[in-house]
Design a protein around this motif. Structure first.
Motif, PDB file in Angstrom:
ATOM      1  N   ASP A 231       0.768  -1.081   0.054  1.00  0.00           N
ATOM      2  CA  ASP A 231      -0.057  -0.148  -0.051  1.00  0.00           C
ATOM      3  C   ASP A 231       0.863   1.179   0.059  1.00  0.00           C
ATOM      4  N   GLY A 232       0.338   2.382  -0.842  1.00  0.00           N
ATOM      5  CA  GLY A 232       0.899   3.646  -0.943  1.00  0.00           C
ATOM      6  C   GLY A 232       0.942   4.225  -2.216  1.00  0.00           C
ATOM      7  N   THR A 233       1.566   5.437  -2.336  1.00  0.00           N
ATOM      8  CA  THR A 233       1.401   5.981  -3.526  1.00  0.00           C
ATOM      9  C   THR A 233       2.823   5.983  -4.342  1.00  0.00           C
ATOM     10  N   TYR A 234       2.659   5.540  -5.658  1.00  0.00           N
ATOM     11  CA  TYR A 234       4.023   5.190  -6.515  1.00  0.00           C
ATOM     12  C   TYR A 234       3.760   6.017  -7.575  1.00  0.00           C
ATOM     13  N   LYS A 235       4.722   7.186  -7.912  1.00  0.00           N
ATOM     14  CA  LYS A 235       4.714   8.076  -9.028  1.00  0.00           C
ATOM     15  C   LYS A 235       5.879   7.686 -10.047  1.00  0.00           C
ATOM     16  N   VAL A 236       5.823   7.487 -11.382  1.00  0.00           N
ATOM     17  CA  VAL A 236       6.954   7.504 -12.267  1.00  0.00           C
ATOM     18  C   VAL A 236       6.573   8.643 -13.279  1.00  0.00           C
ATOM     19  N   GLU A 237       7.738   9.174 -13.506  1.00  0.00           N
ATOM     20  CA  GLU A 237       7.553  10.282 -14.651  1.00  0.00           C
ATOM     21  C   GLU A 237       8.562  10.093 -15.537  1.00  0.00           C
ATOM     22  N   ALA A 238       8.560  10.493 -16.785  1.00  0.00           N
ATOM     23  CA  ALA A 238       9.433  10.609 -17.915  1.00  0.00           C
ATOM     24  C   ALA A 238      10.548  11.377 -17.399  1.00  0.00           C
ATOM     25  N   LYS A 239      11.857  10.895 -17.919  1.00  0.00           N
ATOM     26  CA  LYS A 239      13.130  11.270 -17.271  1.00  0.00           C
ATOM     27  C   LYS A 239      13.013  12.785 -18.225  1.00  0.00           C
TER      28      LYS A 239
ATOM     29  N   VAL B 171      -5.466   2.893 -26.851  1.00  0.00           N
ATOM     30  CA  VAL B 171      -6.563   4.016 -27.234  1.00  0.00           C
ATOM     31  C   VAL B 171      -6.409   4.310 -28.455  1.00  0.00           C
ATOM     32  N   THR B 172      -7.306   4.052 -29.540  1.00  0.00           N
ATOM     33  CA  THR B 172      -7.173   4.632 -30.725  1.00  0.00           C
ATOM     34  C   THR B 172      -7.102   6.110 -30.952  1.00  0.00           C
ATOM     35  N   GLY B 173      -6.020   6.388 -31.598  1.00  0.00           N
ATOM     36  CA  GLY B 173      -5.795   7.788 -31.777  1.00  0.00           C
ATOM     37  C   GLY B 173      -4.653   8.556 -30.848  1.00  0.00           C
ATOM     38  N   ALA B 174      -4.282   7.550 -29.936  1.00  0.00           N
ATOM     39  CA  ALA B 174      -3.592   7.916 -28.823  1.00  0.00           C
ATOM     40  C   ALA B 174      -2.524   6.560 -28.627  1.00  0.00           C
ATOM     41  N   THR B 175      -2.068   6.118 -29.592  1.00  0.00           N
ATOM     42  CA  THR B 175      -1.192   4.855 -29.535  1.00  0.00           C
ATOM     43  C   THR B 175       0.109   5.297 -28.682  1.00  0.00           C
TER      44      THR B 175
ATOM     45  N   ASN C 248       3.526   4.656 -23.659  1.00  0.00           N
ATOM     46  CA  ASN C 248       4.007   5.226 -22.454  1.00  0.00           C
ATOM     47  C   ASN C 248       3.162   5.024 -21.331  1.00  0.00           C
ATOM     48  N   PHE C 249       2.067   5.147 -21.301  1.00  0.00           N
ATOM     49  CA  PHE C 249       0.989   4.824 -20.131  1.00  0.00           C
ATOM     50  C   PHE C 249       1.521   3.556 -19.496  1.00  0.00           C
ATOM     51  N   LYS C 250       1.393   2.478 -20.358  1.00  0.00           N
ATOM     52  CA  LYS C 250       1.916   1.057 -19.926  1.00  0.00           C
ATOM     53  C   LYS C 250       3.319   1.040 -19.396  1.00  0.00           C
ATOM     54  N   LYS C 251       4.212   1.613 -19.904  1.00  0.00           N
ATOM     55  CA  LYS C 251       5.519   1.802 -19.558  1.00  0.00           C
ATOM     56  C   LYS C 251       5.834   2.031 -18.214  1.00  0.00           C
ATOM     57  N   LEU C 252       5.117   3.472 -18.063  1.00  0.00           N
ATOM     58  CA  LEU C 252       5.330   3.995 -16.947  1.00  0.00           C
ATOM     59  C   LEU C 252       4.427   3.411 -15.771  1.00  0.00           C
TER      60      LEU C 252
ATOM     61  N   THR D 237       7.814   3.834  -2.377  1.00  0.00           N
ATOM     62  CA  THR D 237       6.993   5.080  -2.705  1.00  0.00           C
ATOM     63  C   THR D 237       7.870   6.197  -2.913  1.00  0.00           C
ATOM     64  N   GLY D 238       7.231   6.987  -3.454  1.00  0.00           N
ATOM     65  CA  GLY D 238       7.771   8.322  -3.984  1.00  0.00           C
ATOM     66  C   GLY D 238       7.770   8.486  -5.458  1.00  0.00           C
ATOM     67  N   THR D 239       8.591   9.262  -5.900  1.00  0.00           N
ATOM     68  CA  THR D 239       8.500   9.621  -7.357  1.00  0.00           C
ATOM     69  C   THR D 239       9.822   9.074  -8.054  1.00  0.00           C
ATOM     70  N   HIS D 240       9.659   8.195  -8.941  1.00  0.00           N
ATOM     71  CA  HIS D 240      10.805   7.654  -9.894  1.00  0.00           C
ATOM     72  C   HIS D 240      10.845   8.280 -11.127  1.00  0.00           C
ATOM     73  N   THR D 241      11.794   8.145 -11.819  1.00  0.00           N
ATOM     74  CA  THR D 241      11.827   8.441 -13.338  1.00  0.00           C
ATOM     75  C   THR D 241      12.188   7.462 -14.241  1.00  0.00           C
ATOM     76  N   LEU D 242      11.980   7.557 -15.418  1.00  0.00           N
ATOM     77  CA  LEU D 242      11.958   6.245 -16.259  1.00  0.00           C
ATOM     78  C   LEU D 242      12.333   7.068 -17.940  1.00  0.00           C
ATOM     79  N   ASP D 243      13.642   6.473 -18.378  1.00  0.00           N
ATOM     80  CA  ASP D 243      13.754   7.121 -19.710  1.00  0.00           C
ATOM     81  C   ASP D 243      13.006   6.269 -20.728  1.00  0.00           C
ATOM     82  N   LEU D 244      11.948   7.009 -21.293  1.00  0.00           N
ATOM     83  CA  LEU D 244      11.014   6.529 -22.350  1.00  0.00           C
ATOM     84  C   LEU D 244      11.672   6.370 -23.761  1.00  0.00           C
ATOM     85  N   GLY D 245      12.922   7.040 -23.655  1.00  0.00           N
ATOM     86  CA  GLY D 245      13.525   6.928 -25.217  1.00  0.00           C
ATOM     87  C   GLY D 245      12.982   7.815 -26.321  1.00  0.00           C
ATOM     88  N   LYS D 246      13.370   7.901 -27.332  1.00  0.00           N
ATOM     89  CA  LYS D 246      12.691   8.725 -28.409  1.00  0.00           C
ATOM     90  C   LYS D 246      12.395   7.841 -29.687  1.00  0.00           C
TER      91      LYS D 246
END
Length: 180
Positions: free
Chosen positions: A61-69, A145-149, A154-158, A171-180
């Motif tokens: 239990d907790g709050t987990y945040k991952v943002e793009a690097k 989601v069609t139109g937002a592939t 990215n949603f699934k990776k994060l 818990t906390g905020t973490h980063t992930l390199d989504l690449g280009k």
């Protein structure tokens, strides 16, 4: 499921019978060792056949945040925040922020342009993706989601990364390199 169990029991009984009737006389295995071996074989066969039951992860239990690097080529930095309650995903927030801190879901101009071309927009597809994850409790079952592939991927990776931290209880905020 009943067929799989029935088939497994038949395989187990056959293996047990074959093991009891004709074995290698040089080895000295007890019948419980043979039954255990047959049972292990049956379990391996059952798992190879593909059971419909999937292992449920053990989330803390907790709050987990991952943002793009990094900010993407359009100036947005995506993030997913998951709230785990009673070991399950209870809340999901998916959005992106620009360098000024403005949320993508609140950008009326972006919405207008995207909706005209894609028939969807950030406020709509982020909710669809979040709702799917809460319903399925499994990132792999979230459909694009069609139109937002690109955003769906990215949603699934994060989310997958956030769930990895939820398994560890980090818990906390973490980063992930989504690449280009």
């Amino acid at each position: 499921m009943k067929k799989t169990i029935g088939l497994g029991m038949a395989v187990f009984a056959s293996l047990l019978l074959l093991t009891a009737c004709g074995g290698d006389k040089k080895t000295n295995h007890s019948s419980s060792d043979k039954a255990s071996s047959a049972s292990s074989s049956m379990m391996e066969e059952s798992s190879m056949m593909g059971s419909s039951d999937t292992a449920i992860a053990n989330y803390t239990d907790g709050t987990y945040k991952v943002e793009a690097k990094e900010f993407d080529e359009n100036g947005w930095k995506e993030h997913v925040e998951l709230v785990i309650k009673d070991g399950k995903i209870s809340e999901v927030t998916y959005d992106a922020v620009d360098k000024d801190g403005k949320l993508k879901t609140a950008d009326a101009t972006y919405k207008e342009k995207m909706e005209a071309g894609s028939k969807t927009y950030p406020e709509k597809y982020t909710k669809e993706l979040a709702d799917q994850l809460i319903k399925t409790q499994n990132v792999n079952e979230v459909e694009v989601v069609t139109g937002a592939t690109h955003s769906s991927e990215n949603f699934k990776k994060l989310a997958e990364e956030a769930l990895m931290f939820a398994e560890k209880g980090e818990t906390g905020t973490h980063t992930l390199d989504l690449g280009k």
